[in-house]
Design a protein around this motif. Structure first.
Motif, mmCIF file in Angstrom:
data_model
loop_
_atom_site.group_PDB
_atom_site.id
_atom_site.type_symbol
_atom_site.label_atom_id
_atom_site.label_comp_id
_atom_site.label_asym_id
_atom_site.label_seq_id
_atom_site.Cartn_x
_atom_site.Cartn_y
_atom_site.Cartn_z
ATOM 1 N N THR A 103 8.164 24.380 38.349
ATOM 2 C CA THR A 103 7.836 24.360 36.920
ATOM 3 C C THR A 103 7.407 22.963 36.494
ATOM 4 O OG1 THR A 103 9.395 26.147 36.435
ATOM 5 C CG2 THR A 103 8.747 24.748 34.593
ATOM 6 N N THR A 104 8.095 21.964 37.020
ATOM 7 C CA THR A 104 7.744 20.579 36.699
ATOM 8 C C THR A 104 6.322 20.264 37.155
ATOM 9 O OG1 THR A 104 10.051 19.859 36.847
ATOM 10 C CG2 THR A 104 8.357 18.166 37.076
ATOM 11 N N LEU A 105 5.976 20.627 38.388
ATOM 12 C CA LEU A 105 4.632 20.341 38.889
ATOM 13 C C LEU A 105 3.567 21.105 38.111
ATOM 14 C CD1 LEU A 105 4.701 19.986 42.780
ATOM 15 C CD2 LEU A 105 5.147 18.313 41.007
ATOM 16 N N LYS A 106 3.855 22.354 37.786
ATOM 17 C CA LYS A 106 2.887 23.134 37.005
ATOM 18 C C LYS A 106 2.651 22.499 35.639
ATOM 19 C CE LYS A 106 3.462 27.751 39.021
ATOM 20 N NZ LYS A 106 3.879 29.154 38.758
ATOM 21 N N THR A 107 3.693 21.937 35.072
ATOM 22 C CA THR A 107 3.552 21.290 33.767
ATOM 23 C C THR A 107 2.775 19.987 33.893
ATOM 24 O OG1 THR A 107 5.682 22.253 33.120
ATOM 25 C CG2 THR A 107 4.807 20.508 31.718
ATOM 26 N N LEU A 108 3.061 19.219 34.937
ATOM 27 C CA LEU A 108 2.339 17.966 35.139
ATOM 28 C C LEU A 108 0.848 18.213 35.361
ATOM 29 C CD1 LEU A 108 4.779 16.001 37.491
ATOM 30 C CD2 LEU A 108 4.580 15.873 34.996
ATOM 31 N N SER A 109 0.515 19.339 35.982
ATOM 32 C CA SER A 109 -0.888 19.649 36.264
ATOM 33 C C SER A 109 -1.559 20.405 35.129
ATOM 34 C CB SER A 109 -0.991 20.471 37.561
ATOM 35 O OG SER A 109 -0.344 21.720 37.411
ATOM 36 N N GLY A 110 -0.834 20.640 34.035
ATOM 37 C CA GLY A 110 -1.423 21.281 32.869
ATOM 38 C C GLY A 110 -1.415 22.790 32.879
ATOM 39 N N MET A 111 -0.831 23.405 33.917
ATOM 40 C CA MET A 111 -0.790 24.862 33.971
ATOM 41 C C MET A 111 0.219 25.435 32.980
ATOM 42 S SD MET A 111 -0.985 25.353 38.115
ATOM 43 C CE MET A 111 -0.927 27.140 38.032
ATOM 44 N N LEU A 112 1.231 24.654 32.649
ATOM 45 C CA LEU A 112 2.206 25.024 31.630
ATOM 46 C C LEU A 112 2.254 23.923 30.588
ATOM 47 C CD1 LEU A 112 5.170 26.237 33.903
ATOM 48 C CD2 LEU A 112 3.552 27.689 32.659
ATOM 49 N N LEU B 123 -8.275 17.941 34.267
ATOM 50 C CA LEU B 123 -7.414 16.953 34.914
ATOM 51 C C LEU B 123 -7.875 16.615 36.331
ATOM 52 C CD1 LEU B 123 -3.875 18.075 33.670
ATOM 53 C CD2 LEU B 123 -5.230 16.114 32.908
ATOM 54 N N VAL B 124 -8.469 17.580 37.016
ATOM 55 C CA VAL B 124 -8.951 17.303 38.375
ATOM 56 C C VAL B 124 -10.016 16.218 38.330
ATOM 57 C CG1 VAL B 124 -10.156 18.243 40.375
ATOM 58 C CG2 VAL B 124 -8.379 19.594 39.255
ATOM 59 N N SER B 125 -10.909 16.288 37.359
ATOM 60 C CA SER B 125 -11.954 15.272 37.251
ATOM 61 C C SER B 125 -11.379 13.910 36.877
ATOM 62 C CB SER B 125 -13.000 15.696 36.218
ATOM 63 O OG SER B 125 -12.432 15.784 34.919
ATOM 64 N N ARG B 126 -10.139 13.885 36.376
ATOM 65 C CA ARG B 126 -9.469 12.629 36.050
ATOM 66 C C ARG B 126 -8.635 12.112 37.224
ATOM 67 N NH1 ARG B 126 -7.960 12.167 29.920
ATOM 68 N NH2 ARG B 126 -9.511 13.512 28.938
ATOM 69 N N GLY B 127 -8.664 12.853 38.342
ATOM 70 C CA GLY B 127 -7.983 12.373 39.536
ATOM 71 C C GLY B 127 -6.606 12.949 39.777
ATOM 72 N N LEU B 128 -6.260 14.044 39.099
ATOM 73 C CA LEU B 128 -4.947 14.669 39.269
ATOM 74 C C LEU B 128 -5.148 16.035 39.921
ATOM 75 C CD1 LEU B 128 -2.126 14.701 36.572
ATOM 76 C CD2 LEU B 128 -2.412 16.530 38.234
ATOM 77 N N ALA B 129 -4.609 16.209 41.118
ATOM 78 C CA ALA B 129 -4.815 17.443 41.872
ATOM 79 C C ALA B 129 -3.487 18.028 42.320
ATOM 80 C CB ALA B 129 -5.715 17.193 43.080
ATOM 81 N N LEU B 130 -3.398 19.352 42.297
ATOM 82 C CA LEU B 130 -2.192 20.080 42.708
ATOM 83 C C LEU B 130 -2.493 20.950 43.913
ATOM 84 C CD1 LEU B 130 0.709 21.319 42.199
ATOM 85 C CD2 LEU B 130 -0.439 22.985 40.724
#
Length: 236
Positions: free
Chosen positions: A44-53, A75-82
């Protein structure tokens, strides 16, 4: 410099609060593990950090910018990938097409081709199966596809959710070797992993999560020597 700074973050599914007022940060270039039992709130934490939640309270600062209201598809274009739990590949696309999807926001065609070759060097099995539909690959090969796809976006912060789940030991070893290689190249990593011992052995720092709360944080080496951690998560 803090690349990621999470303050007083709370996340709820319906009436259930899955993450409860947590604080964590990751310095640029760090490899940090988040460990805990099933249901602790790690995914849940990772999903929230990646904007999914979306959180019900608290703030997520990435590169100094509050991203709570930033659309997750940007967010992917900003350099954040899950790399999600369960891999989340495109089963009806080939290996090559999956990797190309990782570079969806990029327009540097020549560099994309160079990075594709790098992925095939890093994961030789994918080179052998580059025309194969990803859904027909083994679990370990699919995990390689998921990681390579994320790396094709050239992430600054890579979120890894249970990369060793359900894999044979020899494949787990390969996956963790790649995690270390990526970290050595300067990519910041937040690793969620059931194999706490293996995760902490390659990490700089770690957080322990229990019932939605961060209950302990320390240098990874100190957590490996912590009696509570050893008994609860290292099987000792």
């Amino acid at each position: 410099m803090k690349l990621l700074d999470v303050t007083n973050l709370s996340v709820a599914y319906g009436g259930i609060q899955a993450v409860k007022d947590i604080n964590l940060h990751i310095e640029q270039g760090e490899l940090v593990s988040l460990i805990g039992a099933n249901g602790a709130g790690k995914t849940t934490t990772l999903k929230t950090l990646s904007g999914m939640l979306k959180p019900v309270a608290g703030h997520i600062h990435y590169h100094g910018i509050d991203i709570n209201s930033v659309p997750n598809h940007t967010l992917v274009s900003r350099g954040l990938a899950l790399v999600p739990e369960g891999r989340g590949i495109f089963p009806r696309l080939t290996v090559t097409e999956n990797l190309q999807m990782g570079a969806y926001y990029r327009n540097d065609k020549a560099d994309i081709e160079t990075d594709m070759e790098k992925m095939f060097v890093t994961f030789p099995r994918l080179k052998e199966r580059f025309k194969q539909l990803a859904g027909t690959l083994s679990g370990g090969e699919q995990q390689m596809v998921a990681m390579a796809r994320a790396l094709m976006s050239r992430p600054k912060l890579l979120l890894l959710d249970e990369p060793s789940m359900g894999l044979a030991p020899i494949i787990v070893q390969k996956i963790f070797e790649v995690v270390q290689q990526v970290s050595a190249q300067g990519v910041t990593i937040l690793l969620v992993e059931q194999n706490a011992k293996l995760a902490l052995q390659i990490s700089d720092r770690g957080y322990v999560m229990e019932s939605g709360r961060i209950t302990l944080t320390d240098e990874a080496s100190a957590l490996l020597d912590n009696d509570k951690v050893r008994q609860a998560y290292l099987g000792e």
